[in-house]
Design an enzyme around this catalytic site. Structure first.
Site, PDB file in Angstrom:
ATOM      1  CE  LYS A  95      -3.507   2.618   2.442  1.00  0.00           C
ATOM      2  NZ  LYS A  95      -4.086   2.953   3.759  1.00  0.00           N
ATOM      3  N   GLY A 156      -8.275   9.163   9.645  1.00  0.00           N
ATOM      4  CA  GLY A 156      -8.643   9.193  11.054  1.00  0.00           C
ATOM      5  C   GLY A 156      -9.694  10.211  11.431  1.00  0.00           C
ATOM      6  CB  ALA A 182      -8.483   8.046   4.462  1.00  0.00           C
ATOM      7  N   GLY A 183     -11.172   8.170   6.385  1.00  0.00           N
ATOM      8  CA  GLY A 183     -12.330   8.994   6.703  1.00  0.00           C
ATOM      9  C   GLY A 183     -13.599   8.238   7.007  1.00  0.00           C
ATOM     10  CG  ASN A 204      -6.618   1.336  11.573  1.00  0.00           C
ATOM     11  OD1 ASN A 204      -5.447   1.615  11.463  1.00  0.00           O
ATOM     12  ND2 ASN A 204      -7.056   0.738  12.677  1.00  0.00           N
ATOM     13  CB  THR A 205      -9.572   5.617  12.925  1.00  0.00           C
ATOM     14  OG1 THR A 205      -8.219   5.873  12.523  1.00  0.00           O
ATOM     15  CG2 THR A 205      -9.898   6.462  14.145  1.00  0.00           C
TER      16      THR A 205
END
Length: 259
Positions: A95, A156, A182-183, A204-205
């Site tokens: 990645k 995040g 992301a986001g 993830n977050t």
């Protein structure tokens, strides 16, 4: 089924390994998510052969590892990290992440394209994290990237698909899988991405910082399944005006009754 390069995935939920309170909790959440592709930052891995608290559990889980170049600020640094990952982990998947801006972690488009061209020529399966720029995504595709990973919002931030209009264009034009990265902060965001036509999402977050990461991982798993089913079923088109599902005009005129 989702095909990326030489690998087929049944899960469209890709996950990360950062921010979990403990390695055990991380492992339990990943198992609950059903994810088959897990990304990990090379800077967090113990490459000296010790008992790595992140790498060892992931290898036991049997998922495909996707080392990322997070922390790289230039194409040269990213290429070095990718080569290191291939040597240490025995994988040619990477990645590609290059974000010199430490506040917003926005990807550098010029350095990302430059690194992608180098890594593809060296035989890597490159999945680049990039801005939601349709022109850049097409250039990355033409460079030989196996997929593109445009952001929905800053890393995040949990703000959802703030780049929706551009994601629609990217998805429409892409000839490689589009993974929204992301986001994504809620299962509803992941569902929205699937309904837009994205091939997968990376989360993830939102899972790692949840009060119950394991339950949140299950929620995302179900959201991805629902989104894929809805897309396969065929979503109804949106209308500006109301359209009655059961018109009553004829029925009322036939009764002949008045109040």
């Amino acid at each position: 089924m989702l095909q990326i390069a030489d690998t087929t995935f049944t899960s469209r939920l890709f996950t990360g390994t950062g921010k979990f309170a403990t390695p055990t909790l991380m492992l339990e959440a990943l198992q609950a998510s059903g994810s088959q592709l897990v990304t990990m930052a090379m800077k967090r891995v113990d490459l000296r052969g010790g008992n790595d608290a992140i790498l060892a559990p992931l290898q036991q889980l049997g998922v495909r590892l996707l080392p990322n170049t997070s922390g790289a600020k230039t194409a040269a640094e990213a290429v070095f990290a990718a080569r290191l990952a291939r040597e240490a982990l025995g994988t040619h998947w990477v990645k590609l992440e290059i974000h010199p801006d430490v506040k917003y972690l926005l990807p550098d488009p010029i350095e990302t394209l430059k690194a992608a061209e180098i890594l593809v020529k060296e035989g890597f399966v490159v999945l680049p994290y990039c801005g939601a720029d349709p022109v850049l995504c097409k250039r990355l595709e033409e460079a030989g990237c196996a997929a593109v990973m445009p952001l929905g919002a800053p890393i995040g931030s949990n703000r959802g698909l703030r780049t929706r209009d551009f994601l629609e264009i990217i998805i429409e034009q892409a000839r490689v899988p589009v993974v929204v990265d992301a986001g994504i902060g809620a299962p509803s965001h992941a569902l929205e991405a699937m309904e837009l036509g994205a091939d997968a999402v990376l989360v993830n977050t939102a899972i790692a910082v949840a009060r119950d990461p394991v339950q949140m991982a299950r929620a995302f798993r179900l959201a991805l399944e629902a989104g894929e089913l809805a897309r396969q079923a065929g979503l109804g088109s949106s209308q500006r005006n109301a359209v009655a599902s059961s018109p009553l005009t004829a029925f009322l005129s036939q009764t002949g009754e008045t109040l």
